[in-house]
Write a protein that holds these residues in place. Structure first.
Motif, PDB file in Angstrom:
ATOM      1  N   LEU A 112       0.855  -1.191   0.000  1.00 38.17           N
ATOM      2  CA  LEU A 112       0.000   0.000   0.000  1.00 38.17           C
ATOM      3  C   LEU A 112       0.891   1.241   0.000  1.00 38.17           C
ATOM      4  N   ARG A 115       1.378   7.581  -2.167  1.00 36.62           N
ATOM      5  CA  ARG A 115       1.450   8.441  -3.343  1.00 36.62           C
ATOM      6  C   ARG A 115       1.568   7.544  -4.581  1.00 36.62           C
ATOM      7  N   GLY A 128      19.336  11.321  -3.759  1.00 35.84           N
ATOM      8  CA  GLY A 128      20.491  11.696  -4.553  1.00 35.84           C
ATOM      9  C   GLY A 128      20.982  10.607  -5.494  1.00 35.84           C
ATOM     10  N   GLY A 129      20.687   9.348  -5.201  1.00 33.12           N
ATOM     11  CA  GLY A 129      21.074   8.266  -6.108  1.00 33.12           C
ATOM     12  C   GLY A 129      22.427   7.652  -5.818  1.00 33.12           C
ATOM     13  N   ASN A 130      23.116   8.140  -4.780  1.00 29.94           N
ATOM     14  CA  ASN A 130      24.398   7.534  -4.413  1.00 29.94           C
ATOM     15  C   ASN A 130      24.151   6.202  -3.717  1.00 29.94           C
ATOM     16  N   ALA A 303       7.163   0.163   6.128  1.00 28.54           N
ATOM     17  CA  ALA A 303       8.301   0.569   5.276  1.00 28.54           C
ATOM     18  C   ALA A 303       8.114   2.044   4.938  1.00 28.54           C
ATOM     19  N   GLN A 329      17.405  18.475   0.231  1.00 28.36           N
ATOM     20  CA  GLN A 329      17.185  19.159  -1.048  1.00 28.36           C
ATOM     21  C   GLN A 329      18.242  18.724  -2.065  1.00 28.36           C
TER      22      GLN A 329
HETATM   23  C1  LIG Z   1      16.696  14.541  -0.707  1.00 26.95           C
HETATM   24  C2  LIG Z   1      17.215  13.195  -0.332  1.00 26.95           C
HETATM   25  C3  LIG Z   1      18.452  12.763  -0.802  1.00 26.95           C
HETATM   26  C4  LIG Z   1      18.945  11.511  -0.452  1.00 26.95           C
HETATM   27  N1  LIG Z   1      20.095  11.069  -0.990  1.00 26.95           N
HETATM   28  C5  LIG Z   1      20.564   9.841  -0.674  1.00 26.95           C
HETATM   29  C6  LIG Z   1      21.737   9.320  -1.284  1.00 26.95           C
HETATM   30  O1  LIG Z   1      22.291   9.917  -2.195  1.00 26.95           O
HETATM   31  N2  LIG Z   1      22.203   8.121  -0.851  1.00 26.95           N
HETATM   32  C7  LIG Z   1      21.568   7.408   0.134  1.00 26.95           C
HETATM   33  O2  LIG Z   1      22.050   6.359   0.536  1.00 26.95           O
HETATM   34  N3  LIG Z   1      20.412   7.841   0.659  1.00 26.95           N
HETATM   35  C8  LIG Z   1      19.904   9.034   0.279  1.00 26.95           C
HETATM   36  N4  LIG Z   1      18.735   9.473   0.812  1.00 26.95           N
HETATM   37  C9  LIG Z   1      18.028   8.606   1.765  1.00 26.95           C
HETATM   38  C10 LIG Z   1      17.280   7.491   1.046  1.00 26.95           C
HETATM   39  O3  LIG Z   1      16.562   8.021  -0.031  1.00 26.95           O
HETATM   40  C11 LIG Z   1      16.316   6.840   2.024  1.00 26.95           C
HETATM   41  O4  LIG Z   1      17.032   6.382   3.135  1.00 26.95           O
HETATM   42  C12 LIG Z   1      15.586   5.676   1.372  1.00 26.95           C
HETATM   43  O5  LIG Z   1      14.877   6.126   0.250  1.00 26.95           O
HETATM   44  C13 LIG Z   1      14.632   5.055   2.348  1.00 26.95           C
HETATM   45  O6  LIG Z   1      13.819   4.152   1.650  1.00 26.95           O
HETATM   46  P1  LIG Z   1      12.448   3.697   2.269  1.00 26.95           P
HETATM   47  O7  LIG Z   1      11.809   2.833   1.264  1.00 26.95           O
HETATM   48  O8  LIG Z   1      12.653   3.168   3.620  1.00 26.95           O
HETATM   49  O9  LIG Z   1      11.636   5.042   2.484  1.00 26.95           O
HETATM   50  P2  LIG Z   1      10.949   5.980   1.410  1.00 26.95           P
HETATM   51  O10 LIG Z   1      11.668   5.945   0.138  1.00 26.95           O
HETATM   52  O11 LIG Z   1      10.734   7.278   2.077  1.00 26.95           O
HETATM   53  O12 LIG Z   1       9.565   5.260   1.159  1.00 26.95           O
HETATM   54  C14 LIG Z   1       8.551   5.284   2.122  1.00 26.95           C
HETATM   55  C15 LIG Z   1       7.260   5.239   1.354  1.00 26.95           C
HETATM   56  O13 LIG Z   1       6.204   5.078   2.284  1.00 26.95           O
HETATM   57  C16 LIG Z   1       5.112   5.836   1.831  1.00 26.95           C
HETATM   58  N5  LIG Z   1       4.266   6.068   3.007  1.00 26.95           N
HETATM   59  C17 LIG Z   1       4.575   6.748   4.122  1.00 26.95           C
HETATM   60  N6  LIG Z   1       3.547   6.728   4.988  1.00 26.95           N
HETATM   61  C18 LIG Z   1       2.566   6.013   4.399  1.00 26.95           C
HETATM   62  C19 LIG Z   1       1.259   5.627   4.789  1.00 26.95           C
HETATM   63  N7  LIG Z   1       0.750   5.977   5.992  1.00 26.95           N
HETATM   64  N8  LIG Z   1       0.513   4.885   3.936  1.00 26.95           N
HETATM   65  C20 LIG Z   1       1.019   4.488   2.736  1.00 26.95           C
HETATM   66  N9  LIG Z   1       2.265   4.832   2.310  1.00 26.95           N
HETATM   67  C21 LIG Z   1       3.027   5.580   3.137  1.00 26.95           C
HETATM   68  C22 LIG Z   1       5.746   7.084   1.261  1.00 26.95           C
HETATM   69  O14 LIG Z   1       4.898   7.748   0.361  1.00 26.95           O
HETATM   70  C23 LIG Z   1       6.982   6.532   0.591  1.00 26.95           C
HETATM   71  O15 LIG Z   1       6.774   6.227  -0.758  1.00 26.95           O
HETATM   72  C24 LIG Z   1      18.198  10.696   0.443  1.00 26.95           C
HETATM   73  C25 LIG Z   1      16.956  11.117   0.891  1.00 26.95           C
HETATM   74  C26 LIG Z   1      16.455  12.343   0.499  1.00 26.95           C
HETATM   75  C27 LIG Z   1      15.094  12.761   0.963  1.00 26.95           C
END
Ligand SMILES: Cc1cc2nc3c(=O)[nH]c(=O)nc-3n(C[C@H](O)[C@H](O)[C@H](O)COP(=O)(O)OP(=O)(O)OC[C@H]3O[C@@H](n4cnc5c(N)ncnc54)[C@H](O)[C@@H]3O)c2cc1C
Length: 504
Positions: A112, A115, A128-130, A303, A329
């Protein structure tokens, strides 16, 4: 005045906010009190990754029509954590270690996402994609906090995550389709003090017996190779189009198509609350409430990273069990030099991180993805902010000046970026994620069947994939009635509960 002194002084004036010891200031603010996070913003800024036409074929999958009414496992969030969990379910369910439910033919898993799968909205792929595993950086701090064995695993997990992600992309034949670049990583150091710190971490890692695969570069080496008169240390690393990676990973999870798994995705479906179900009403434990109706689930995987505390208010920061949202940013800036001159390396230095994107021809000036400079926002450094529907102009100003100052002549001062966006990271007080059963010390049994992998402190790319794998392993073990055995790379302090007791 020597040319290099001029370069250095201009760098400091152009990025004066960056020369503040921002890490310490920003970390302090993480300890301030914060309310539970909002739901993801409905109208986020457009990132280069998500806004490029064709980049997000799964954007609105499952957003209309009937909502899945029940599942064995509900994954909340379709970022790398949620999709890695789906991938690992696809790869393990039906094996003896992960039996399908009694009386059923398939394990039902539903994802689920609040967005779009990613386009315009999905959050993590705004990053950032690193994909940079730390080789030894911060070793002294990590070892002091968690002990030597956990420190070794801390680095081993990042190594495992990065190499495994690259292996899967290559084995699946889609490494090029997701722009996976094994260009290495460079930490650039602007001052002797910073160089000494990094050296001390290196020495500590070596003394602890860690194999460290790096090359040190003098200022002169760096000047002739890369056009910046600063010290460097080079290590293995990747960069990748993260949204495309997660799309392929999800497709691969579906294509694995084990007859024992039924995997569904509902985008644009925020989970607004989680309600316990009594045994007299349903064999499932939890109802996940959404604007489209409820989904009944036996297991729940959070997640949701920065947004975790919206559904788990006891995880609002600060404190040992807290995750605090922090806005970052990023911008996409066209360079004024060829990729050969810039190199395919990913860089980190002086509170900025950047890498050039692949090009189609040798004379094309690459687009460079650059993020960081949170200090420029001023206190509280974007901490506690979940609105990624706007950018911070002060951060944007410093980011624009950053590369032209660091690489004189290779970027055009004053050139406007081709895209600029924000995204929300999830910070924890110890900068390590929570992985495991959801625990609330005040209500120990209140979340039975709920698991979490979240709180990567802005460094999720080399961690999230493996953390989700660990959670899937825990659910498999619980279903099979056996004790979960941590993989050799799993650091014990990441486990939920280890930090939930108040610390001295
Ligand atoms: C600007 C920026 C730059 C970054 N650059 C780097 C980098 O270069 N290298 C690096 O290692 N890391 C980077 N990061 C960190 C990295 O992107 C995150 O640690 C990683 O994406 C985490 O993945 P995730 O799937 O746990 O969380 P997310 O990618 O945040 O995914 C969580 C998802 O849960 C969804 N969600 C939240 N609450 C709910 C709800 N109640 N119901 C349904 N859906 C929900 C959100 O919409 C989102 O899609 C960066 C982060 C940001 C913001």
């Amino acid at each position: 005045m020597s040319r290099y002194l001029v370069i250095l002084l201009s760098l400091y004036s152009a990025t004066s906010a960056l020369s503040i010891p921002f890490i310490h200031d920003a970390e302090q603010t993480v300890f301030n009190t914060h309310a539970p996070a909002d739901l993801p913003h409905p109208n986020p800024t457009h990132s280069f990754w998500t806004h490029t036409p064709g980049a997000n074929p799964l954007a609105g999958v499952g957003s209309t029509g009937a909502l899945t009414d029940e599942a064995d496992v509900c994954i909340i969030g379709a970022g790398i954590t949620g999709v890695s969990a789906a991938y690992h379910f696809a790869n393990t369910v039906g094996e003896s270690a992960f039996p399908i439910p009694e009386g059923e033919t398939k394990l039902r898993v539903v994802v689920l996402e609040a967005r779009d799968f990613c386009e315009f909205r999905c959050h993590g792929w705004r990053n950032g994609g690193n994909l940079t595993p730390y080789e030894f950086l911060e070793f002294r701090k990590v070892e002091a906090q968690f002990g030597r064995e956990a420190a070794m695993r801390y680095y081993a997990m990042e190594h495992y995550t990065s190499t495994e992600m690259a292996r899967i992309a290559r084995a699946g034949g889609w490494a090029d389709a997701v722009d996976l670049v094994e260009g290495g990583h460079m930490d650039v150091m602007l001052t002797e003090a910073r160089l000494a710190e990094v050296r001390a971490d290196f020495d500590a890692a070596i003394a602890a017996g860690k194999r460290v695969n790096v090359t040190w570069l003098s200022r002169e080496d760096m000047q002739s190779a890369y056009g910046t008169y600063n010290w460097g240390v080079r290590s293995p690393g990747y960069n990748v189009w993260s949204l495309k990676f997660v799309t392929q990973l999800f497709r691969q999870a579906n294509a694995t198509a084990r007859s024992a798994l039924d995997l569904r995705l509902h985008t644009r479906t925020p989970v607004t609350s989680i309600t316990p179900l009594s045994a007299s009403v349903s064999a499932r434990k939890w109802a996940l409430d959404t604007p489209r109706g409820a989904v009944k689930c036996t297991y729940v995987v959070h997640a949701t990273n920065a947004y975790a505390s919206h559904l788990l208010p006891h995880m609002a920061g600060p404190g040992p069990a807290g995750i605090v949202p922090v806005r970052g940013q990023v911008l996409a800036m066209r360079a004024n030099a060829s990729l050969a001159a810039l190199s395919t390396t990913s860089w980190v230095g002086n509170a900025g991180y950047w890498f050039p994107r692949p090009v189609h021809s040798a004379d094309e000036a690459p687009l460079v993805i650059l993020g960081g400079a949170r200090t420029a926002a001023g206190a509280p450094f974007e901490v506690g902010v979940t609105d990624d529907g706007e950018i911070n102009p002060s951060v944007g100003r410093v980011l624009r000046a950053f590369l032209p100052a660091l690489f004189p002549g290779m970027y055009e001062p004053g050139r406007e970026p081709e895209a600029e966006w924000t995204g929300i990271m999830g910070y924890t007080t110890l900068n390590i994620p929570f992985v495991g059963p959801v625990l609330d010390v005040a209500r120990p049994d209140a979340h039975a069947g709920q698991f979490i992998a979240a709180g990567y402190a802005g460094h999720g790319m080399p961690r999230a994939f493996a953390c989700a794998e660990a959670v899937v392993g825990m659910i498999a073990a619980e279903r099979a009635g056996r004790v979960w055995e941590a993989p050799a790379w799993f650091p014990a302090p990441f486990l939920t509960g280890v930090r939930d007791a108040p610390q001295e």
